[in-house]
Design a protein around this motif. Structure first.
Motif, PDB file in Angstrom:
ATOM      1  N   PRO A 174      -7.754  -6.635   2.579  1.00  0.00           N
ATOM      2  CA  PRO A 174      -9.457  -6.689   1.901  1.00  0.00           C
ATOM      3  C   PRO A 174      -9.968  -6.834   3.218  1.00  0.00           C
ATOM      4  CG  PRO A 174      -7.964  -8.118   0.442  1.00  0.00           C
ATOM      5  CD  PRO A 174      -6.711  -7.203   1.521  1.00  0.00           C
ATOM      6  N   GLY A 175     -11.106  -6.030   3.553  1.00  0.00           N
ATOM      7  CA  GLY A 175     -11.930  -6.517   4.878  1.00  0.00           C
ATOM      8  C   GLY A 175     -11.561  -5.183   5.756  1.00  0.00           C
ATOM      9  N   VAL A 176     -10.558  -5.076   5.896  1.00  0.00           N
ATOM     10  CA  VAL A 176      -9.360  -4.442   7.146  1.00  0.00           C
ATOM     11  C   VAL A 176     -10.122  -3.299   7.621  1.00  0.00           C
ATOM     12  CG1 VAL A 176      -7.849  -3.614   8.521  1.00  0.00           C
ATOM     13  CG2 VAL A 176      -7.389  -5.711   7.184  1.00  0.00           C
ATOM     14  N   ALA A 177     -10.824  -2.488   7.089  1.00  0.00           N
ATOM     15  CA  ALA A 177     -11.022  -1.144   6.800  1.00  0.00           C
ATOM     16  C   ALA A 177     -12.573  -0.885   7.520  1.00  0.00           C
ATOM     17  CB  ALA A 177     -10.659  -0.264   5.499  1.00  0.00           C
ATOM     18  N   GLU A 178     -13.313  -2.133   6.434  1.00  0.00           N
ATOM     19  CA  GLU A 178     -14.397  -2.170   6.836  1.00  0.00           C
ATOM     20  C   GLU A 178     -14.858  -2.591   7.998  1.00  0.00           C
ATOM     21  OE1 GLU A 178     -13.891  -1.353   2.123  1.00  0.00           O
ATOM     22  OE2 GLU A 178     -12.461  -2.456   3.883  1.00  0.00           O
ATOM     23  N   ARG A 179     -14.814  -3.538   8.266  1.00  0.00           N
ATOM     24  CA  ARG A 179     -14.536  -3.983   9.901  1.00  0.00           C
ATOM     25  C   ARG A 179     -13.998  -2.936  10.965  1.00  0.00           C
ATOM     26  NH1 ARG A 179     -12.094  -8.850   7.618  1.00  0.00           N
ATOM     27  NH2 ARG A 179     -10.345  -8.267   8.744  1.00  0.00           N
ATOM     28  N   VAL A 180     -13.277  -2.494  10.704  1.00  0.00           N
ATOM     29  CA  VAL A 180     -12.780  -1.756  12.130  1.00  0.00           C
ATOM     30  C   VAL A 180     -13.674   0.425  12.050  1.00  0.00           C
ATOM     31  CG1 VAL A 180     -11.000  -0.303  12.771  1.00  0.00           C
ATOM     32  CG2 VAL A 180     -10.201  -2.862  12.401  1.00  0.00           C
ATOM     33  N   LEU A 181     -13.222   0.095  10.601  1.00  0.00           N
ATOM     34  CA  LEU A 181     -14.134   1.963  10.101  1.00  0.00           C
ATOM     35  C   LEU A 181     -15.319   1.783   9.744  1.00  0.00           C
ATOM     36  CD1 LEU A 181     -11.438   3.705   8.399  1.00  0.00           C
ATOM     37  CD2 LEU A 181     -11.548   3.459  10.685  1.00  0.00           C
ATOM     38  N   GLY A 182     -15.933   0.332   9.928  1.00  0.00           N
ATOM     39  CA  GLY A 182     -17.335   0.541   9.118  1.00  0.00           C
ATOM     40  C   GLY A 182     -18.561   0.071   9.895  1.00  0.00           C
ATOM     41  N   ARG A 183     -18.268  -0.168  11.827  1.00  0.00           N
ATOM     42  CA  ARG A 183     -19.002  -0.340  12.349  1.00  0.00           C
ATOM     43  C   ARG A 183     -19.485   0.599  12.927  1.00  0.00           C
ATOM     44  NH1 ARG A 183     -15.746  -0.025  17.189  1.00  0.00           N
ATOM     45  NH2 ARG A 183     -13.752  -0.083  17.014  1.00  0.00           N
ATOM     46  N   PRO A 184     -20.795   1.232  13.799  1.00  0.00           N
ATOM     47  CA  PRO A 184     -20.672   2.378  14.363  1.00  0.00           C
ATOM     48  C   PRO A 184     -19.667   2.373  15.344  1.00  0.00           C
ATOM     49  CG  PRO A 184     -22.745   1.432  13.924  1.00  0.00           C
ATOM     50  CD  PRO A 184     -21.694   0.453  13.986  1.00  0.00           C
ATOM     51  N   GLY A 185     -19.145   4.110  15.392  1.00  0.00           N
ATOM     52  CA  GLY A 185     -18.476   4.760  16.157  1.00  0.00           C
ATOM     53  C   GLY A 185     -16.738   4.453  15.657  1.00  0.00           C
ATOM     54  N   GLY A 186     -16.527   3.352  15.329  1.00  0.00           N
ATOM     55  CA  GLY A 186     -15.495   2.985  14.722  1.00  0.00           C
ATOM     56  C   GLY A 186     -14.901   4.150  13.898  1.00  0.00           C
ATOM     57  N   LEU A 187     -15.549   4.912  12.726  1.00  0.00           N
ATOM     58  CA  LEU A 187     -14.652   5.736  11.975  1.00  0.00           C
ATOM     59  C   LEU A 187     -14.543   6.672  12.866  1.00  0.00           C
ATOM     60  CD1 LEU A 187     -14.571   6.222   8.971  1.00  0.00           C
ATOM     61  CD2 LEU A 187     -15.965   7.645   8.549  1.00  0.00           C
ATOM     62  N   ALA A 188     -15.805   6.990  14.027  1.00  0.00           N
ATOM     63  CA  ALA A 188     -15.672   8.734  14.590  1.00  0.00           C
ATOM     64  C   ALA A 188     -14.394   8.354  15.985  1.00  0.00           C
ATOM     65  CB  ALA A 188     -16.228   8.614  15.513  1.00  0.00           C
ATOM     66  N   THR A 189     -13.659   7.494  16.343  1.00  0.00           N
ATOM     67  CA  THR A 189     -12.842   6.534  16.811  1.00  0.00           C
ATOM     68  C   THR A 189     -11.219   7.022  16.082  1.00  0.00           C
ATOM     69  OG1 THR A 189     -14.248   4.972  18.412  1.00  0.00           O
ATOM     70  CG2 THR A 189     -12.138   4.916  18.051  1.00  0.00           C
ATOM     71  N   ALA A 190     -11.471   6.738  14.679  1.00  0.00           N
ATOM     72  CA  ALA A 190     -10.055   6.984  14.513  1.00  0.00           C
ATOM     73  C   ALA A 190     -10.010   8.117  14.363  1.00  0.00           C
ATOM     74  CB  ALA A 190     -10.649   6.156  12.910  1.00  0.00           C
ATOM     75  N   ALA A 191     -10.685   9.493  14.124  1.00  0.00           N
ATOM     76  CA  ALA A 191     -10.562  10.515  13.051  1.00  0.00           C
ATOM     77  C   ALA A 191     -10.762  11.487  15.031  1.00  0.00           C
ATOM     78  CB  ALA A 191     -11.996  10.896  13.130  1.00  0.00           C
ATOM     79  N   ARG A 192     -11.042  10.994  15.726  1.00  0.00           N
ATOM     80  CA  ARG A 192     -10.844  11.569  17.039  1.00  0.00           C
ATOM     81  C   ARG A 192      -8.877  11.065  17.532  1.00  0.00           C
ATOM     82  NH1 ARG A 192     -15.385   9.208  19.426  1.00  0.00           N
ATOM     83  NH2 ARG A 192     -14.183   7.547  20.886  1.00  0.00           N
ATOM     84  N   SER A 197     -11.750  16.328  16.918  1.00  0.00           N
ATOM     85  CA  SER A 197     -12.294  16.893  17.505  1.00  0.00           C
ATOM     86  C   SER A 197     -13.660  15.758  18.088  1.00  0.00           C
ATOM     87  CB  SER A 197     -13.344  18.611  17.987  1.00  0.00           C
ATOM     88  OG  SER A 197     -14.289  18.364  17.019  1.00  0.00           O
ATOM     89  N   PRO A 198     -14.066  14.959  19.276  1.00  0.00           N
ATOM     90  CA  PRO A 198     -15.574  14.295  19.307  1.00  0.00           C
ATOM     91  C   PRO A 198     -16.980  14.983  18.265  1.00  0.00           C
ATOM     92  CG  PRO A 198     -13.850  15.150  21.028  1.00  0.00           C
ATOM     93  CD  PRO A 198     -13.297  15.811  20.407  1.00  0.00           C
ATOM     94  N   GLN A 199     -17.181  15.790  18.511  1.00  0.00           N
ATOM     95  CA  GLN A 199     -17.753  17.151  18.010  1.00  0.00           C
ATOM     96  C   GLN A 199     -17.982  16.280  16.573  1.00  0.00           C
ATOM     97  OE1 GLN A 199     -19.108  20.391  18.712  1.00  0.00           O
ATOM     98  NE2 GLN A 199     -21.596  20.900  17.823  1.00  0.00           N
ATOM     99  N   ARG A 200     -17.280  16.919  15.939  1.00  0.00           N
ATOM    100  CA  ARG A 200     -17.221  16.554  14.482  1.00  0.00           C
ATOM    101  C   ARG A 200     -16.631  15.066  14.062  1.00  0.00           C
ATOM    102  NH1 ARG A 200     -13.103  21.289  15.324  1.00  0.00           N
ATOM    103  NH2 ARG A 200     -14.735  23.635  15.178  1.00  0.00           N
ATOM    104  N   ALA A 201     -16.107  14.976  14.778  1.00  0.00           N
ATOM    105  CA  ALA A 201     -15.969  13.481  14.251  1.00  0.00           C
ATOM    106  C   ALA A 201     -17.186  12.209  14.125  1.00  0.00           C
ATOM    107  CB  ALA A 201     -14.773  12.513  15.046  1.00  0.00           C
ATOM    108  N   ARG A 202     -18.096  13.139  15.335  1.00  0.00           N
ATOM    109  CA  ARG A 202     -19.344  12.269  14.921  1.00  0.00           C
ATOM    110  C   ARG A 202     -19.866  13.551  13.723  1.00  0.00           C
ATOM    111  NH1 ARG A 202     -19.250  12.535  20.518  1.00  0.00           N
ATOM    112  NH2 ARG A 202     -20.372  15.104  20.524  1.00  0.00           N
ATOM    113  N   ARG A 203     -19.507  13.919  13.229  1.00  0.00           N
ATOM    114  CA  ARG A 203     -20.582  14.197  12.301  1.00  0.00           C
ATOM    115  C   ARG A 203     -20.118  14.448  11.140  1.00  0.00           C
ATOM    116  NH1 ARG A 203     -17.962  19.778  10.434  1.00  0.00           N
ATOM    117  NH2 ARG A 203     -16.217  17.780   9.628  1.00  0.00           N
ATOM    118  N   ASP A 204     -18.649  13.861  11.069  1.00  0.00           N
ATOM    119  CA  ASP A 204     -18.733  13.035   9.734  1.00  0.00           C
ATOM    120  C   ASP A 204     -18.823  11.961   9.362  1.00  0.00           C
ATOM    121  OD1 ASP A 204     -17.255  15.353   9.003  1.00  0.00           O
ATOM    122  OD2 ASP A 204     -15.314  14.757  10.026  1.00  0.00           O
TER     123      ASP A 204
END
Length: 303
Positions: A174-192, A197-204
């Motif tokens: 509970p809450g782990v994904a939200e803390r890691v991926l829910g902060r600005p840049g977190g989801l894009a970093t995980a996707a990279r 690609s960095p551009q598409r990760a930021r897009r998503d």
């Protein structure tokens, strides 16, 4: 006078029946957003594109435009948890059976017929489940990156797939994904880190953030993983009879070849595997034209 039929004056020929254009639909009291490409005609069977994690309908745009340019009607929904109007509370609301019911509701809204179903990542899981539970709704299936769920589950205990899927266990906390991926840049970093690609990760990440905020969108998306223990059809150990194309890439860091090789056992209809060399997990983004060509070929052969 000859026996010629009198000419009907002032009566226009009947128009060809057309399916309603769809930019949204409802399922289980929830409202889903849809992007439609091409003509809304009952002439042909639509192509349905289902996105995966952590993406939206926008990730399909290059492929969708290619398919529409070839004359197909293309429907691309933002699925449960991704559409702001379709984020129910609780993990059980994201079971695969619920996700399949959403797709059935979309097909009903689009005219009620079957579709050529193409799914990437989690969208492929929904495609497999739809083809197994509602075979009359699937004319052809193209699963991108993810093999049949039953083959995937078996590979979890017979190969290195369990190590590749470590994040699925982390998402259960509970809450782990939200803390890691829910902060600005977190989801894009995980996707990279997963090969995007960095551009598409930021897009998503931006696309999800624009749909009611990043953190609520992350919760809705991760709930697909959290609902897995509650599936009614554990492991989806059901066969698929639709003509099936599985497109897998050897640069995929999340899906093992063992899971791919176990898939034919679960397909009773015509089956083909296409392996893309040197391509990452993000096939629709990385090689959209190649994927579109494969889909068009599959649809033409089996449609």
């Amino acid at each position: 006078m000859s026996g010629a039929r009198p000419e009907k004056i002032g009566v226009d020929p009947p128009e060809r029946a057309r399916s309603p254009a769809v930019d949204s639909f409802t399922s289980d009291g929830l409202r889903f957003d849809v992007t439609e490409y091409g003509a809304s005609s009952t002439d042909g069977i639509p192509v349905l594109l289902l996105h995966g994690f952590p993406q939206t309908a926008a990730s399909w745009e290059p492929v969708a435009r290619r398919l529409a340019d070839a004359g197909h009607r293309v429907l691309v929904p933002d699925q449960r948890g991704y559409s702001p109007g379709a984020r129910p509370a609780g993990r059980r609301a994201y079971r695969v059976e619920e996700l399949v019911d959403d797709v059935v509701a979309l097909l009903d809204a689009a005219g009620g017929g079957p579709a050529h179903v193409v799914g990437h990542d989690w969208g492929a899981v929904v495609g497999w489940a739809l083809a197994a539970l509602h075979p009359e709704r699937v004319r052809t299936l193209t699963a991108v990156s993810v093999p049949h769920p039953a083959a995937f589950v078996k590979a979890m205990v017979t190969s290195r797939q369990v190590a590749l899927s470590w994040y699925m266990y982390a998402f259960q906390l509970p809450g782990v994904a939200e803390r890691v991926l829910g902060r600005p840049g977190g989801l894009a970093t995980a996707a990279r880190r997963a090969g995007q690609s960095p551009q598409r990760a930021r897009r998503d990440e931006a696309a999800l953030a624009a749909k009611g905020g990043l953190r609520p969108a992350v919760t809705g998306a991760v709930n697909w993983y959290r609902a897995m223990p509650f599936w009614e059809h554990r492991g989806l150990q059901l066969t698929v009879s639709a003509p099936t194309l599985l497109v897998w890439s050897d640069g995929d860091v999340a899906i093992s070849r063992a899971a791919v090789d176990g898939t034919p056992r679960w397909v009773t209809g015509p089956y083909r595997l296409e392996v893309l060399s040197g391509v990452s997990h993000w096939i629709p983004d990385e090689v959209p034209d190649r994927l579109a060509d494969l889909v068009l070929e599959h649809v033409a052969e089996r449609g």
